[in-house]
Design a protein around this motif. Structure first.
Motif, PDB file in Angstrom:
ATOM      1  N   ASP A 354      34.010   1.262 -24.728  1.00 34.48           N
ATOM      2  CA  ASP A 354      34.531   1.881 -23.498  1.00 34.48           C
ATOM      3  C   ASP A 354      33.821   1.296 -22.285  1.00 34.48           C
ATOM      4  O   ASP A 354      34.448   0.954 -21.286  1.00 34.48           O
ATOM      5  CB  ASP A 354      34.328   3.401 -23.529  1.00 34.48           C
ATOM      6  N   ALA A 355      32.503   1.188 -22.416  1.00 34.88           N
ATOM      7  CA  ALA A 355      31.713   0.677 -21.286  1.00 34.88           C
ATOM      8  C   ALA A 355      32.100  -0.761 -20.968  1.00 34.88           C
ATOM      9  O   ALA A 355      32.244  -1.147 -19.813  1.00 34.88           O
ATOM     10  CB  ALA A 355      30.217   0.772 -21.621  1.00 34.88           C
ATOM     11  N   MET A 356      32.327  -1.565 -22.042  1.00 33.21           N
ATOM     12  CA  MET A 356      32.681  -2.971 -21.836  1.00 33.21           C
ATOM     13  C   MET A 356      34.055  -3.101 -21.186  1.00 33.21           C
ATOM     14  O   MET A 356      34.254  -3.910 -20.282  1.00 33.21           O
ATOM     15  CB  MET A 356      32.652  -3.728 -23.169  1.00 33.21           C
ATOM     16  N   SER A 357      35.011  -2.294 -21.650  1.00 28.87           N
ATOM     17  CA  SER A 357      36.355  -2.416 -21.082  1.00 28.87           C
ATOM     18  C   SER A 357      36.368  -1.929 -19.634  1.00 28.87           C
ATOM     19  O   SER A 357      37.110  -2.434 -18.797  1.00 28.87           O
ATOM     20  CB  SER A 357      37.392  -1.678 -21.941  1.00 28.87           C
ATOM     21  N   GLN A 358      35.496  -0.931 -19.330  1.00 34.04           N
ATOM     22  CA  GLN A 358      35.392  -0.486 -17.934  1.00 34.04           C
ATOM     23  C   GLN A 358      34.869  -1.613 -17.049  1.00 34.04           C
ATOM     24  O   GLN A 358      35.393  -1.862 -15.970  1.00 34.04           O
ATOM     25  CB  GLN A 358      34.446   0.712 -17.847  1.00 34.04           C
TER      26      GLN A 358
END
Lengths: 362, 186, 289
Positions: A354-358
């Motif tokens: 999630d953090a990476m896609s954000q």
């Protein structure tokens, strides 16, 4: 639709039945008797007695038969049997000066009173498979002589007379027994020796070998290795004197090791000690080397950080019954723990993704 | 040795001691809760409950201190025959038996920082035992309970030693209650 | 097995264990050393729990054994049979009927009553062991109440993973004093460590016994900004529909299809008996699983 798997009880019964059948093996081949194991697998019996801490060749042979020759399993059977036996008392210390030696060698003196006695050793056999044994195991009678009546003096006693060997502290105190009291560190030498005498032969061999290769090297010579029978005596309070309750065969090894000396002490030899039930010389020599390595503190030596100097490491990991049990327990179900880790790792990955896609979106 | 020294032990040691231990364990886990014990008939002045506790927990590995109130040859013989426990001074005792007045409470081992379990357990013989008097709080107690303690401040200062300290078993006839060092006495 | 004493162990061994249990109850969370015996099952397979059970069982007890929450896992069966043979006790699979429950890795879903005792099998009793391998050092840390190492470890987890990366054997602090390993139960079970029953922990190989009396404060270690969270799979049981129980995950086909079911088999069966049916379950019938 799902039907849960059951049947643990039946599976265990069937496994035990199969195990019993496998133990017996091909029924066209004659069954092995306990007496055959005791007489012809004597060194296996000795190891089981030593590490099982119970001197009973018949029971050790039975355990080997029951365990299909798995010696650690046999040792386990003996330990579990001995642990709940009632204790009638303690014997007096055995006196190895009075040993009827079957074998007695010294690496430090070419000859000494009592002489070198090779005894029934593999040492100078050429390790060539003897195919004759496959067909015929009978052996011709070995030459014999009458046993000396004089006791065989310890080689160390000659060094002792010149004050060349550090004297050991004598004590009449009853040493602690690690089968009755939990191990507490630092352990006394008596407790360490008890632990080493019961320890796994392979582990102690490896530890001893590591000292020879430089991990806390202590320059050991085998001053004396002796194997033979000694009397076991016990004080009977009602009688007021000690009586002979039996005879056991033991292997004793004393090593003589170098010692630098200090400001207050002129240089002196020091000693490593091994004493094991039965004819078990590999174990007894190993024990003496490890005993010596563990004595660094009392002898004022440096802690070199070697495994064989670390009493906590050695004592906590040398018992093969503890080690094999814990090692093999990882076969048991761990669904619950694994499930909790599964959930955690899924959660951590989800959060990371999630953090990476954000980040990518920004 | 008198004949009755040989009597008054458990009839079936393994089974009787299992019931007795469960009662003692429950008492130690639930301070203030009173249990009734069976199975031993010790010589006076030892109470039945204290006798059962000694038979259940003591053996040659547990030195015992007998307070003057309980130090008779007859009782020594009985304990020796049934448990084999040696008799020692208060300082060396793992268990102690006596009336509150006769127990030198400050002399017993309270454990060490690394081994707080190496502390004495005192069996205090009482005239009466009931759930009245001092208010008890702490592990094993839901909200609070009460117990007829022989004194209050001694148990407050014992609790202040936690995790060191003494543990107590109060006995009266065939009944018993316990007070570990964790219990806060109000 | 008439050659053996009631509950296998000799009386002197039982007394030694019983004394350790009493000190354990008096010092909640502190690991009491005891001279563990070789049992007729291997170290690591529940010998600590077995020795504690042997020391506390009476012939009147009803005994239940679970491993991973289930009564029919092979080692649970083996231990149950051992006490049937050596102590002649009644056995049960029903949590509510048991007076003594020996467990490996779970606390039953059903709350225990104050007349029930839970005995845990413990592999490594020392919560600090994987941070400090030396027993001499960890004993010192406990004596000084020096638990900084544990907090550092948990905090490093958070800085590396954003979360505390301990999912089972999650450390707790008992009665504000000793940091204790609750045995490898999932952290989902940690809140149940405060209960009405007596909890006894036995580590045979490591020679330690410890205890939590009823109604004792047991706090899972955490931080203000990262509070402790008991977690489970985000599913309901596919057999009984329970949403509040800890679940096992099963792989049910070659394509890797999953299903979830209660790890506590008695809890699941009881619910199904009472008419609860999960997504892949069938109405309960006697003898059908």
């Amino acid at each position: 639709m799902y039907v849960a798997v059951k049947g643990g009880e039946r599976a265990i019964d069937n496994a035990h039945a199969w195990l019993a059948e496998e133990r017996r093996g091909d029924t066209d081949v004659a069954e092995l008797s306990v007496a055959q194991i005791r007489e012809q697998m004597a060194l296996a019996v000795n190891r089981v007695m030593a590490e099982g801490s119970l001197y009973d060749p018949d029971l050790a042979a039975l355990a080997i038969k029951q365990s299909r020759g798995d010696l650690i399993e046999a040792i386990f059977l003996i330990r579990a049997y001995r642990t709940t036996l009632p204790r009638f008392g303690g014997s007096n210390p055995i006196d190895t000066d009075t040993m009827q030696c079957d074998r007695r060698v010294s690496a430090t003196f070419k000859d000494a009173p009592g002489g070198q006695v090779l005894g029934p050793t593999f040492d100078y056999t050429h390790r060539l498979l003897d195919f004759k044994l496959a067909a015929d195991g009978e052996a011709p009678k070995a030459p014999s002589t009458t046993a000396p009546t004089e006791p065989t003096p310890h080689i160390m006693s000659f060094l002792d007379r010149e004050n060349l060997i550090q004297p050991e502290k004598t004590s009449d105190a009853t040493p602690d027994d690690l089968t009755r009291k939990p191990l507490e560190l630092p352990a006394s030498r008596a407790l360490r020796l008890q632990s080493l005498a019961r320890a796994d032969e392979g582990f102690i061999l490896g530890m001893a070998y590591s000292t020879q290769r430089g991990y806390a090297r202590n320059h050991a010579f085998v001053a004396e290795l002796r194997i033979g029978a000694v009397a076991v005596e016990m004080d009977i309070p009602e009688l007021g004197f000690a009586i002979d309750i039996g005879e056991i065969t033991v292997t004793e090894c004393e090593t003589v090791n170098q010692f630098q000396g200090s400001k207050t002490e002129p240089p002196q030899f020091t000693r490593g000690y091994g004493l094991v039930f039965g004819m078990t010389e590999r174990k007894a020599i190993s024990m003496a080397l490890v005993d010596r390595a563990l004595r660094w503190k009392e002898l004022g030596e440096d802690n070199l950080g070697a495994p064989a100097q670390d009493e906590e490491f050695v004592l906590y990991h040398s018992d093969n019954i503890q080690a094999t049990g814990f090692l093999e327990h990882i076969k048991l179900p761990h669904y619950v723990d694994f499930q909790s880790e599964l959930e955690l790792i899924r959660k951590l990955r989800r959060e990371a993704q999630d953090a990476m896609s954000q980040e990518a979106a920004q | 040795m008198q004949a009755h020294v040989l009597e008054g032990g458990f009839d079936n040691h393994a089974v009787d001691s299992s019931h007795a231990f469960r009662a003692v364990m429950t008492a130690m886990a639930r301070p203030g809760q009173i249990a009734t014990l069976q199975g031993a008939l010790p010589p006076a002045p030892l109470s039945k409950a204290a006798g059962v506790v000694l038979l259940t927990l003591c053996d040659p590995e547990t030195p015992i201190y007998l307070a003057p109130s309980h130090d008779s040859q007859q009782l020594r013989d009985w304990i020796t025959f049934h448990t084999g426990a040696p008799f020692v001074t208060a300082e060396a005792a793992i268990f102690a038996v006596g009336t509150w007045q006769d127990l030198p409470v400050s002399a017993f081992a309270i454990g060490t920082a690394e081994y707080p379990d190496r502390s004495a357990t005192l069996i205090v013989e009482c005239e009466s035992l009931s759930n009245t008097g001092a208010v008890l709080r702490g592990p094993g107690i839901k909200d609070q309970t009460a117990l007829s303690l022989p004194k209050t401040d001694a148990f407050q200062s014992n609790a202040a030693l936690f995790p060191l300290g003494l543990d107590f078993i109060f006995t009266c006839s065939d009944r018993l209650a316990a007070l570990p060092r964790t219990t806060r006495v109000g | 097995m008439s050659d053996y004493n009631f509950a296998y162990l000799d009386e002197q061994t039982k007394r030694m264990i019983r004394r350790a249990i009493l000190k354990g109850l008096a010092i909640p969370g502190y690991q009491v050393p005891f001279a563990s015996r070789e049992m007729p099952m291997p170290y690591g397979w529940g010998t600590g729990g077995v020795q504690v059970s042997a020391a506390i069982l009476t012939p009147d007890d009803t005994f239940k054994v679970i491993d991973q929450g289930a009564d029919d896992t092979t080692n649970a069966v083996s231990i149950r049979r051992f006490f049937q043979k050596t102590a002649g006790v009644a056995v049960t699979e029903a949590t509510t009927e048991a007076s003594v429950i020996q467990t490996r890795h779970r606390i039953p879903e059903q709350d225990l009553r104050d007349d029930q005792i839970l005995v845990y099998q413990v592999p490594i009793p020392e919560p600090l062991r994987f941070l400090e391998p030396s027993e001499v050092e960890t004993r010192k840390m406990h004596s000084l109440e020096e638990y900084g190492l544990m907090h550092v470890k948990l905090y490093e987890d958070i800085s590396q993973h954003g979360d505390i990366a301990t999912a089972y054997a999650y450390p707790v602090k008992v009665e504000g004093r000793y940091v204790m390993d609750p045995s490898p139960i999932p952290k989902f079970d940690n809140p149940k460590l405060e209960m009405a029953g007596i909890q006894l922990f036995g580590a045979g190989r490591e020679q330690r016994i410890y205890a939590i009396p009823p109604y004792t404060q047991v706090v899972s270690l955490d931080f203000d900004d990262y509070p402790f969270q008991p977690t489970k799979a985000d599913h309901a049981c596919d057999l009984c529909g329970a949403e509040d129980s800890y679940l096992d995950e099963l792989i049910v086909d070659d394509a890797g299809g999953r299903m979830f079911m209660c790890s506590d088999t008695d809890y699941c069966t009881s619910r199904r008996k009472n008419g609860h049916v999960g997504a892949q379950g069938v109405p309960f019938k006697e003898d059908a699983a």
